[in-house]
Design a protein around this motif. Structure first.
Motif, PDB file in Angstrom:
ATOM      1  N   ARG A 141       0.832  -1.218   0.000  1.00  0.00           N
ATOM      2  CA  ARG A 141       0.000   0.000   0.000  1.00  0.00           C
ATOM      3  C   ARG A 141       0.861   1.261   0.000  1.00  0.00           C
ATOM      4  O   ARG A 141       0.577   2.222  -0.714  1.00  0.00           O
ATOM      5  CB  ARG A 141      -0.949   0.005   1.204  1.00  0.00           C
ATOM      6  N   GLN A 142       1.913   1.267   0.819  1.00  0.00           N
ATOM      7  CA  GLN A 142       2.765   2.457   0.880  1.00  0.00           C
ATOM      8  C   GLN A 142       3.489   2.699  -0.443  1.00  0.00           C
ATOM      9  O   GLN A 142       3.614   3.847  -0.882  1.00  0.00           O
ATOM     10  CB  GLN A 142       3.775   2.336   2.029  1.00  0.00           C
TER      11      GLN A 142
ATOM     12  N   ASP B  47       2.432   1.732  -3.424  1.00  0.00           N
ATOM     13  CA  ASP B  47       1.417   2.093  -4.404  1.00  0.00           C
ATOM     14  C   ASP B  47       0.893   3.517  -4.175  1.00  0.00           C
ATOM     15  O   ASP B  47       0.399   4.159  -5.105  1.00  0.00           O
ATOM     16  CB  ASP B  47       0.266   1.084  -4.352  1.00  0.00           C
ATOM     17  N   ALA B  48       0.999   4.013  -2.958  1.00  0.00           N
ATOM     18  CA  ALA B  48       0.523   5.367  -2.637  1.00  0.00           C
ATOM     19  C   ALA B  48       1.462   6.446  -3.171  1.00  0.00           C
ATOM     20  O   ALA B  48       1.086   7.620  -3.233  1.00  0.00           O
ATOM     21  CB  ALA B  48       0.346   5.523  -1.126  1.00  0.00           C
ATOM     22  N   GLN B  49       2.684   6.060  -3.535  1.00  0.00           N
ATOM     23  CA  GLN B  49       3.631   7.015  -4.106  1.00  0.00           C
ATOM     24  C   GLN B  49       3.138   7.415  -5.494  1.00  0.00           C
ATOM     25  O   GLN B  49       2.750   6.555  -6.280  1.00  0.00           O
ATOM     26  CB  GLN B  49       5.028   6.383  -4.245  1.00  0.00           C
TER      27      GLN B  49
ATOM     28  N   LYS C 154       3.408   2.524  -9.230  1.00  0.00           N
ATOM     29  CA  LYS C 154       2.116   1.850  -9.296  1.00  0.00           C
ATOM     30  C   LYS C 154       2.361   0.353  -9.254  1.00  0.00           C
ATOM     31  O   LYS C 154       3.110  -0.188 -10.071  1.00  0.00           O
ATOM     32  CB  LYS C 154       1.386   2.230 -10.601  1.00  0.00           C
TER      33      LYS C 154
END
Length: 167
Positions: free
Chosen positions: A29-30, A32-34, A38
Motif C-alpha cells: 500500500r505504501q 502504491d501510494a507514491q 504503481k
C-alpha cells in the motif's frame, strides 16, 4: 540510463516478525501510494524457512511488479523509507525483520553500485524469490514465461517453500 519512463521493476517482500501478512500488505500500500510508483501485479504469498540465520521464525514472502518513473537508486530510497516506516531494523544480516524489500530487476538494467546491484545478486539461488517471481512473469509476460517457469520449477516444493495464501 538511456531509457524513458515508465519502467518495470520487480520487488521481493519478506516478513517474519509480528503480523507478517499485515506488514507485506502495508508495504505494498505504501509503495502504491507514491505518485511515482504503481503496483501492477503481485504473486501469491509463500511461507518459507529462514535462510542464513536459521534460528528464527518462518517468513512470508511474495514478489510484486511495479511501474515507476523513478530511476533504480531513487526507487531503492523509497523502498528503504517504507521499510523504516514499518519498523525495519538492520541489526543482524539475514536476521528477523518486520519487512524486507529487495529490488530484484529493473527493466534489463545491469548495475553495480555500493548500495545496489541489479539484477539482485542472490535471486537465482532463492526459491522464495524465484517461485513468486515466475508466477508474475507467467501471468503477465508470456514471451519470458518459459525461462522463469523452468527456473522456479527447480525449487518449487523444495527448500521449505509452501503456498500460504492466494492473493
Amino acid at each position: 540510463m538511456g531509457l524513458t519512463p515508465p519502467f518495470y521493476a520487480y520487488i521481493a517482500l519478506g516478513s517474519n516478525i509480528g503480523d507478517r501478512e499485515r506488514f507485506l500488505l502495508q508495504a505494498i500500500r505504501q509503495l502504491d501510494a507514491q505518485g511515482s510508483i504503481k503496483v501492477s501485479a503481485q504473486s501469491n504469498i509463500y511461507e518459507t524457512e529462514p535462510v542464513g540465520v536459521t534460528d528464527q521464525d518462518s517468513f512470508l514472502n511474495m514478489v510484486i511488479e511495479v511501474v515507476t518513473t523513478l530511476e533504480p537508486l531513487e526507487l531503492l530510497q523509497v523502498m528503504q523509507s517504507v521499510e523504516q516506516s514499518l519498523g525495519r531494523t538492520r541489526e543482524v544480516r539475514w536476521g528477523p525483520r518486520t519487512i524486507d524489500l529487495d529490488l530484484l530487476l529493473f527493466e534489463d538494467i545491469r548495475l553495480s553500485e555500493p548500495q545496489l546491484t541489479l539484477p539482485h545478486p542472490r535471486m537465482m539461488e532463492r526459491a522464495f524469490v524465484l517461485v513468486p517471481l515466475a508466477e508474475i512473469v507467467q501471468s503477465h509476460h508470456s514471451q519470458q514465461s518459459a525461462e522463469w517457469t523452468a527456473l522456479a520449477e527447480r525449487f518449487n516444493g523444495k527448500e521449505g517453500i509452501t503456498l500460504w495464501k492466494r492473493t
